[in-house]
Design a protein around this motif. Structure first.
Motif, PDB file in Angstrom:
ATOM      1  N   UNK A   1      56.542  65.412  57.401  1.00  0.00           N
ATOM      2  CA  UNK A   1      55.856  66.459  58.159  1.00  0.00           C
ATOM      3  C   UNK A   1      56.833  67.147  59.097  1.00  0.00           C
TER       4      UNK A   1
ATOM      5  N   UNK B   1      55.234  70.456  58.518  1.00  0.00           N
ATOM      6  CA  UNK B   1      54.432  70.649  57.310  1.00  0.00           C
ATOM      7  C   UNK B   1      53.092  69.950  57.415  1.00  0.00           C
ATOM      8  N   UNK B   2      52.005  70.705  57.351  1.00  0.00           N
ATOM      9  CA  UNK B   2      50.676  70.113  57.218  1.00  0.00           C
ATOM     10  C   UNK B   2      50.214  70.373  55.790  1.00  0.00           C
ATOM     11  N   UNK B   3      49.019  69.908  55.454  1.00  0.00           N
ATOM     12  CA  UNK B   3      48.585  70.064  54.067  1.00  0.00           C
ATOM     13  C   UNK B   3      48.430  71.548  53.713  1.00  0.00           C
TER      14      UNK B   3
ATOM     15  N   UNK C   1      49.348  74.268  55.908  1.00  0.00           N
ATOM     16  CA  UNK C   1      50.270  75.229  56.511  1.00  0.00           C
ATOM     17  C   UNK C   1      51.609  74.584  56.876  1.00  0.00           C
ATOM     18  N   UNK C   2      52.621  75.415  57.033  1.00  0.00           N
ATOM     19  CA  UNK C   2      53.939  74.982  57.491  1.00  0.00           C
ATOM     20  C   UNK C   2      54.453  76.000  58.498  1.00  0.00           C
TER      21      UNK C   2
ATOM     22  N   UNK D   1      48.769  77.850  52.843  1.00  0.00           N
ATOM     23  CA  UNK D   1      48.375  77.659  51.446  1.00  0.00           C
ATOM     24  C   UNK D   1      46.852  77.731  51.349  1.00  0.00           C
TER      25      UNK D   1
ATOM     26  N   UNK E   1      52.464  65.192  50.698  1.00  0.00           N
ATOM     27  CA  UNK E   1      51.640  66.045  49.856  1.00  0.00           C
ATOM     28  C   UNK E   1      52.418  66.389  48.585  1.00  0.00           C
TER      29      UNK E   1
ATOM     30  N   UNK F   1      53.052  69.115  47.163  1.00  0.00           N
ATOM     31  CA  UNK F   1      53.953  70.263  47.274  1.00  0.00           C
ATOM     32  C   UNK F   1      55.276  69.876  47.936  1.00  0.00           C
ATOM     33  N   UNK F   2      55.223  68.838  48.813  1.00  0.00           N
ATOM     34  CA  UNK F   2      56.463  68.386  49.465  1.00  0.00           C
ATOM     35  C   UNK F   2      57.376  67.664  48.476  1.00  0.00           C
TER      36      UNK F   2
END
Lengths: 457, 153
Positions: free
Chosen positions: A271, A311-313, A315-316, A355, B95, B97-98
């Motif tokens: 994150x 980084x969140x699920x 948004x970043x 996203x 996640x 995507x990461x």
């Protein structure tokens, strides 16, 4: 668009050319050892389905094991192709963009990697980039790397890389030509100049790398190396050795030993990512005979970059800041603008990505560049040139502030379409090759619209 | 004015703490709900259990060899597959995507390789059972004696 279709067709054709050579290998092995199944044409997938129903026994396992020993180790082939369309209200970006738009940005690459030994990886990539007068699309060797892991224990890995390596700085530099790995069609130009891209992109290098686990909090990855930068291209020479006597310097830049390092801390959930990178780039100018108005001299470019990302699920948020120190010898001749110059440039951007769904993403960014941080509006520089050399220049060529919004549509995991809009104040990062003074002055306030289609496998 | 502000302030602190508690309860329940899948390996791999850090490093494609020095070969389902998503979030704590952007960075900078993609759980079972050094994941119900379950300590 048409060019893109042609390009992606070409790549698919290449993938199929590779396939017949694998025919002699048993189908199940073909997918296991040579290529991820998803990257093979349809007939390979069918054979995979056939083997999936077949229950493996000891015999199968043994033959598989034997075969995997005889085959080239874990060969992988990947590639990408992108075509952009750019139109600007004023000024040129990658071609004649302010006159009805231009398909001037084409990027394609193909890479191969093998692991002949468990700790040894060899990889190479060929890249073609067509972007304005600085890049004509001639394919060139982008990287060719021998990577040996010297020590490995759980999450701690240390090793050495030798060859032509991508320069590790910031979050995006090493994969800047692969549209899928970029947040936008044009990377924030304040940090990732496309004008002097070859200077920072890759170099012949020896690098040590390491990844260290920090308890159960995260990991710290470091890369340290010595490299010989690629400085012998037009765009870089024009940008670094600005001369008012000729559109391009007559002599050439030398590849002197330079240093690079980066450290990135990442929490285990990835994150939070925090990075710091630094380059100590050395190069020197060799004049073209005694008539060259530019005399020999050396210059150092020593930027430091700070990078942060959360980084969140859905948004970043990403931000990078650079302070860039330029230092020129005072031997270039007293008539030269760059002679004895010693100044700090400053740049940063802040970017938010969202996203909406896995297929749809949007972003917004503010990106600012100041060529000389002690002269943010370029007025002092303008004044100096006018009084010292009687040379009128635009103050806005010394900064650029860019607000960008964009949308990305992941049509499939391999194919992507995106669009973005830039509102720019300043011309600080525009290519001097694409906007020569013979075409008239550049405009301070301008808009850029871009769309791009990209395929990767 | 000041008392109003203070009471507003303490209210927002309380609200914040409540949110945190709710969030942690949610996270905890997610952790408990996961034991329907296992990390599986090729039976020839000597390991029976590995650390969480090591597991993460393997799926990040950084750790390339088992402790005995043999090659690790990582198998994954497509990014949008349900099991892939669950394993990513619950076992690897990232996640999907990461993971994809980590693998892209390695592949296109030449500093690593991508995991091998399989298209179904059935294919995952076949590949892990037949590829030396293989590691992957499976729904519990799909696991048979052709693969070994790897314990994560």
């Amino acid at each position: 668009m048409l060019v893109f279709v042609l390009l992606s067709g070409e790549l698919t054709a290449q993938a199929q050319i590779i396939d017949p050579s694998l025919k002699s290998i048993e189908p199940s092995q073909r997918a296991v050892v040579l290529l991820p199944a998803g990257e093979l044409p349809a007939q390979a997938l069918e054979s995979n389905a056939a083997t999936a129903t077949q229950k493996p026994n000891l015999f199968n396992r043994t033959t598989n094991w034997l075969r995997s020993r005889n085959l080239p180790g874990d060969l992988q082939i990947h590639g990408f192709a992108s075509q952009g369309y750019i139109t600007t209200s004023d000024n040129d970006v990658f071609g004649n963009s302010n006159n009805g738009g231009s398909f001037g940005l084409t990027e394609a690459g193909l890479n191969v990697s093998v692991r002949p030994l468990p700790k040894l990886q060899l990889s190479a990539q060929v890249l073609s980039r067509r972007a304005g007068k600085g890049n004509d699309g001639m394919p060139r060797l982008d990287y060719a790397i021998l990577d040996y892991q010297l020590y490995s224990h759980e999450a701690n890995q240390y090793g050495i890389r030798i060859g032509r390596l991508k320069n590790p700085f910031g979050f995006y530099n090493e994969t800047r030509d692969v549209a899928h790995t970029r947040p936008s069609i044009l990377l924030p130009q304040s940090i990732y100049f496309d004008r002097t891209r070859n200077l920072g992109l890759s170099g012949d290098s020896i690098q040590l790398y390491g990844e260290t686990a920090i308890g159960s909090i995260g990991t710290f990855s470091t890369q340290l190396g010595v490299f010989w930068p690629i400085v012998n291209d037009k765009d870089t020479e024009v940008s670094l050795i600005a001369s008012r006597f000729s559109p391009q310097p007559l002599g050439g830049l030398n590849r002197d030993a330079s240093f690079i390092g980066r450290g990135i801390f990442e929490t285990n959930d990835k994150r939070l990512r925090l990075g710091i990178s630094g380059i100590w780039l050395n190069t020197s100018y060799d004049p073209h005979g005694i008539t060259d108005p530019v005399r020999s001299g050396s210059l150092q470019f020593t930027p430091i970059y700070f990078s942060a990302q959360y980084n969140a699920e859905k948004w970043s948020i990403t931000s990078e800041y650079a302070i860039r120190h330029f230092k020129y010898d005072s031997t270039f001749s007293s008539n030269m603008l760059i002679n004895g110059k010693d100044f700090f440039g400053e740049s940063y951007y802040v970017q938010g990505e969202y996203r909406f769904t896995p297929k749809w993403e949007g972003f917004i960014r503010y990106d600012a560049l100041y060529t000389d941080r002690s002269d943010r509006n370029g007025k002092e520089f303008q004044e100096e040139l006018l009084t010292k050399y009687n040379l009128p220049i635009a103050a806005h060529s010394r900064f650029a502030k860019d607000i960008t919004v964009g949308l990305r549509w992941n049509v499939t995991p391999e194919f992507m379409l995106r669009a973005e809009y830039h509102r720019v104040n300043g011309t600080g990062w525009l290519s001097r090759l694409d906007n020569p003074s013979t075409e008239g002055p550049m405009s301070q306030h301008w808009d850029l619209y871009a769309i791009q289609a990209s395929y990767r496998f | 004015m000041i008392p109003t502000f203070l009471s507003y302030f303490s209210f927002s602190i309380r609200a914040f703490i409540c949110c945190l508690l709710l969030l942690s309860a949610f996270v905890a329940s997610e952790v408990w709900a996961n034991e329907h899948f296992e990390i599986v390996i090729y039976p020839g791999v000597g390991e029976k259990e590995i650390s969480h850090n090591s597991l993460r490093s393997i799926f990040s494609m950084r750790q390339k060899t088992w402790p005995d020095g043999t090659k690790i070969r990582v198998f994954v389902l497509p990014d949008d597959d349900q099991l892939h998503e669950i394993v990513s979030k619950e076992k690897l704590n990232v996640f999907p995507y990461q993971l994809r952007s980590m693998w892209d960075r390695l592949v296109f900078s030449g500093t690593g390789q991508a995991p091998i993609k399989v298209n179904s759980v059935e294919e995952m079972l076949t590949k892990v059972a037949s590829t030396p050094g293989a590691i992957g994941y499976l729904w519990r119900a799909k696991i048979d004696d052709t693969v070994t379950v790897l314990q994560i300590k």
